[in-house]
Design a protein around this motif. Sequence first.
Motif, PDB file in Angstrom:
ATOM      1  N   TRP A  59      29.253  27.082  37.407  1.00  0.00           N
ATOM      2  CA  TRP A  59      28.257  27.902  37.835  1.00  0.00           C
ATOM      3  C   TRP A  59      28.749  28.677  39.155  1.00  0.00           C
ATOM      4  O   TRP A  59      28.102  29.734  39.409  1.00  0.00           O
ATOM      5  CB  TRP A  59      27.135  26.919  38.428  1.00  0.00           C
ATOM      6  N   ASP A  60      29.766  28.490  39.669  1.00  0.00           N
ATOM      7  CA  ASP A  60      30.291  29.308  40.968  1.00  0.00           C
ATOM      8  C   ASP A  60      30.740  30.599  40.178  1.00  0.00           C
ATOM      9  O   ASP A  60      30.876  31.586  40.981  1.00  0.00           O
ATOM     10  CB  ASP A  60      31.480  28.630  41.556  1.00  0.00           C
ATOM     11  N   ASP A  61      31.057  30.506  39.012  1.00  0.00           N
ATOM     12  CA  ASP A  61      31.772  31.679  38.380  1.00  0.00           C
ATOM     13  C   ASP A  61      30.713  32.783  37.694  1.00  0.00           C
ATOM     14  O   ASP A  61      31.038  33.921  37.783  1.00  0.00           O
ATOM     15  CB  ASP A  61      32.611  31.502  37.029  1.00  0.00           C
ATOM     16  N   VAL A  62      29.385  32.302  37.962  1.00  0.00           N
ATOM     17  CA  VAL A  62      28.190  33.168  37.471  1.00  0.00           C
ATOM     18  C   VAL A  62      28.006  34.328  38.551  1.00  0.00           C
ATOM     19  O   VAL A  62      27.922  34.190  39.659  1.00  0.00           O
ATOM     20  CB  VAL A  62      27.010  32.500  37.372  1.00  0.00           C
ATOM     21  N   THR A  63      28.148  35.589  37.833  1.00  0.00           N
ATOM     22  CA  THR A  63      27.785  36.809  38.716  1.00  0.00           C
ATOM     23  C   THR A  63      26.312  37.312  38.460  1.00  0.00           C
ATOM     24  O   THR A  63      25.968  38.123  39.185  1.00  0.00           O
ATOM     25  CB  THR A  63      28.812  37.837  38.377  1.00  0.00           C
ATOM     26  N   MET A  64      25.835  37.148  37.317  1.00  0.00           N
ATOM     27  CA  MET A  64      24.440  37.449  36.953  1.00  0.00           C
ATOM     28  C   MET A  64      23.698  36.570  36.107  1.00  0.00           C
ATOM     29  O   MET A  64      24.544  35.933  35.089  1.00  0.00           O
ATOM     30  CB  MET A  64      24.490  38.896  36.278  1.00  0.00           C
ATOM     31  N   VAL A 105      21.231  31.754  41.939  1.00  0.00           N
ATOM     32  CA  VAL A 105      20.487  33.014  41.872  1.00  0.00           C
ATOM     33  C   VAL A 105      20.073  33.608  40.606  1.00  0.00           C
ATOM     34  O   VAL A 105      21.028  34.052  39.785  1.00  0.00           O
ATOM     35  CB  VAL A 105      21.297  34.022  42.690  1.00  0.00           C
ATOM     36  N   PHE A 106      18.959  33.581  40.231  1.00  0.00           N
ATOM     37  CA  PHE A 106      18.597  34.259  38.894  1.00  0.00           C
ATOM     38  C   PHE A 106      17.350  35.259  39.090  1.00  0.00           C
ATOM     39  O   PHE A 106      16.782  35.270  40.188  1.00  0.00           O
ATOM     40  CB  PHE A 106      17.948  33.239  38.004  1.00  0.00           C
ATOM     41  N   ASN A 107      17.270  36.176  38.486  1.00  0.00           N
ATOM     42  CA  ASN A 107      16.186  37.208  38.538  1.00  0.00           C
ATOM     43  C   ASN A 107      15.322  37.094  37.190  1.00  0.00           C
ATOM     44  O   ASN A 107      15.877  36.682  36.071  1.00  0.00           O
ATOM     45  CB  ASN A 107      16.868  38.650  38.375  1.00  0.00           C
ATOM     46  N   LEU A 108      13.989  37.056  37.625  1.00  0.00           N
ATOM     47  CA  LEU A 108      13.041  37.030  36.465  1.00  0.00           C
ATOM     48  C   LEU A 108      12.531  38.420  36.276  1.00  0.00           C
ATOM     49  O   LEU A 108      12.350  39.207  37.191  1.00  0.00           O
ATOM     50  CB  LEU A 108      11.850  36.175  36.936  1.00  0.00           C
ATOM     51  N   ILE A 109      12.628  39.009  34.805  1.00  0.00           N
ATOM     52  CA  ILE A 109      12.353  40.322  34.664  1.00  0.00           C
ATOM     53  C   ILE A 109      10.982  40.131  33.753  1.00  0.00           C
ATOM     54  O   ILE A 109      11.374  39.971  32.568  1.00  0.00           O
ATOM     55  CB  ILE A 109      13.483  41.064  34.316  1.00  0.00           C
ATOM     56  N   PRO A 110       9.829  40.689  34.216  1.00  0.00           N
ATOM     57  CA  PRO A 110       8.882  40.719  33.249  1.00  0.00           C
ATOM     58  C   PRO A 110       9.118  41.926  32.218  1.00  0.00           C
ATOM     59  O   PRO A 110       9.533  43.242  32.729  1.00  0.00           O
ATOM     60  CB  PRO A 110       7.456  40.936  34.087  1.00  0.00           C
ATOM     61  N   VAL A 124      11.176  33.874  25.868  1.00  0.00           N
ATOM     62  CA  VAL A 124      12.309  34.322  26.945  1.00  0.00           C
ATOM     63  C   VAL A 124      13.627  34.448  26.545  1.00  0.00           C
ATOM     64  O   VAL A 124      14.119  34.191  25.406  1.00  0.00           O
ATOM     65  CB  VAL A 124      12.212  32.852  27.811  1.00  0.00           C
ATOM     66  N   THR A 125      14.055  35.454  27.291  1.00  0.00           N
ATOM     67  CA  THR A 125      15.626  35.871  26.914  1.00  0.00           C
ATOM     68  C   THR A 125      16.277  35.677  28.116  1.00  0.00           C
ATOM     69  O   THR A 125      16.139  36.080  28.826  1.00  0.00           O
ATOM     70  CB  THR A 125      15.559  37.215  26.327  1.00  0.00           C
ATOM     71  N   CYS A 126      17.507  34.948  27.972  1.00  0.00           N
ATOM     72  CA  CYS A 126      18.328  34.860  29.314  1.00  0.00           C
ATOM     73  C   CYS A 126      19.665  35.445  29.061  1.00  0.00           C
ATOM     74  O   CYS A 126      20.252  35.546  27.769  1.00  0.00           O
ATOM     75  CB  CYS A 126      18.710  33.266  29.224  1.00  0.00           C
ATOM     76  N   GLU A 127      20.065  36.089  29.908  1.00  0.00           N
ATOM     77  CA  GLU A 127      21.456  36.689  29.939  1.00  0.00           C
ATOM     78  C   GLU A 127      22.349  36.339  30.858  1.00  0.00           C
ATOM     79  O   GLU A 127      21.949  36.352  32.317  1.00  0.00           O
ATOM     80  CB  GLU A 127      21.028  38.178  30.205  1.00  0.00           C
ATOM     81  N   LEU A 128      23.605  35.897  30.775  1.00  0.00           N
ATOM     82  CA  LEU A 128      24.213  35.180  31.679  1.00  0.00           C
ATOM     83  C   LEU A 128      25.597  36.276  31.736  1.00  0.00           C
ATOM     84  O   LEU A 128      26.242  36.455  30.516  1.00  0.00           O
ATOM     85  CB  LEU A 128      24.400  34.104  31.489  1.00  0.00           C
ATOM     86  N   LEU A 129      26.078  36.279  32.892  1.00  0.00           N
ATOM     87  CA  LEU A 129      27.472  36.823  32.910  1.00  0.00           C
ATOM     88  C   LEU A 129      28.439  36.007  33.907  1.00  0.00           C
ATOM     89  O   LEU A 129      27.781  35.953  35.111  1.00  0.00           O
ATOM     90  CB  LEU A 129      27.526  38.384  33.303  1.00  0.00           C
ATOM     91  N   ALA A 130      29.642  35.768  33.625  1.00  0.00           N
ATOM     92  CA  ALA A 130      30.363  34.790  34.712  1.00  0.00           C
ATOM     93  C   ALA A 130      31.910  35.444  34.362  1.00  0.00           C
ATOM     94  O   ALA A 130      32.205  36.111  33.451  1.00  0.00           O
ATOM     95  CB  ALA A 130      30.495  33.542  34.176  1.00  0.00           C
ATOM     96  N   SER A 131      32.436  35.501  35.739  1.00  0.00           N
ATOM     97  CA  SER A 131      33.891  35.939  35.592  1.00  0.00           C
ATOM     98  C   SER A 131      34.542  35.225  36.633  1.00  0.00           C
ATOM     99  O   SER A 131      34.380  34.775  37.661  1.00  0.00           O
ATOM    100  CB  SER A 131      33.809  37.265  35.877  1.00  0.00           C
ATOM    101  N   LYS A 132      36.002  35.020  36.316  1.00  0.00           N
ATOM    102  CA  LYS A 132      36.945  34.238  37.077  1.00  0.00           C
ATOM    103  C   LYS A 132      38.246  35.046  36.977  1.00  0.00           C
ATOM    104  O   LYS A 132      38.705  35.654  35.949  1.00  0.00           O
ATOM    105  CB  LYS A 132      36.902  32.861  36.987  1.00  0.00           C
ATOM    106  N   ALA A 133      39.103  34.910  38.037  1.00  0.00           N
ATOM    107  CA  ALA A 133      40.412  35.649  38.099  1.00  0.00           C
ATOM    108  C   ALA A 133      41.246  34.855  37.301  1.00  0.00           C
ATOM    109  O   ALA A 133      41.258  33.572  37.281  1.00  0.00           O
ATOM    110  CB  ALA A 133      40.723  35.889  39.407  1.00  0.00           C
TER     111      ALA A 133
END
Length: 133
Positions: A59-64, A105-110, A124-133
């Motif tokens: 979860w620490d890698d989640v950017t969005m 931290v998540f954003n709710l978008i109507p 509901v649609t969920c969109e997740l983006l994670a990145s790690k070096a």
Amino acid sequence: HHRAKSQICSAVVSVTNDIASKICPSTEHLHPSKEHLKAIARFCAFQLAKTLTDNSFTWDDVTMLRFYYSVERAVAADVVSRAFSEAFAELGAADGSLRIDGAPVFNLIPVSGSGRSASMDDVVTCELLASKA
């Protein structure tokens, strides 16, 4: 001395009317109750957690993290927000890598459905983006 490539994990989870009716078998998904919304939120949270784990991300890698919900279902934003916060609190209790300081931290978008395309069938649609070096 070559730089390590960064890895990206991207996931979209769509909960359509069809899936919603399987999560909570009733016609309620057309006008979801708080309990039903919580079940849907829990489903999304656990699916995203599984996707992260399966790809060696935390979860620490989640950017969005965004949740789109249809305003046409007449569900108040705070009810949707509470459903997701509770689902993540529950997930946090089960998954040590998810630290609930105030939920991830998540954003709710109507979104307003225009037309009858498949995406407008989503509860509901969920969109997740994670990145790690």
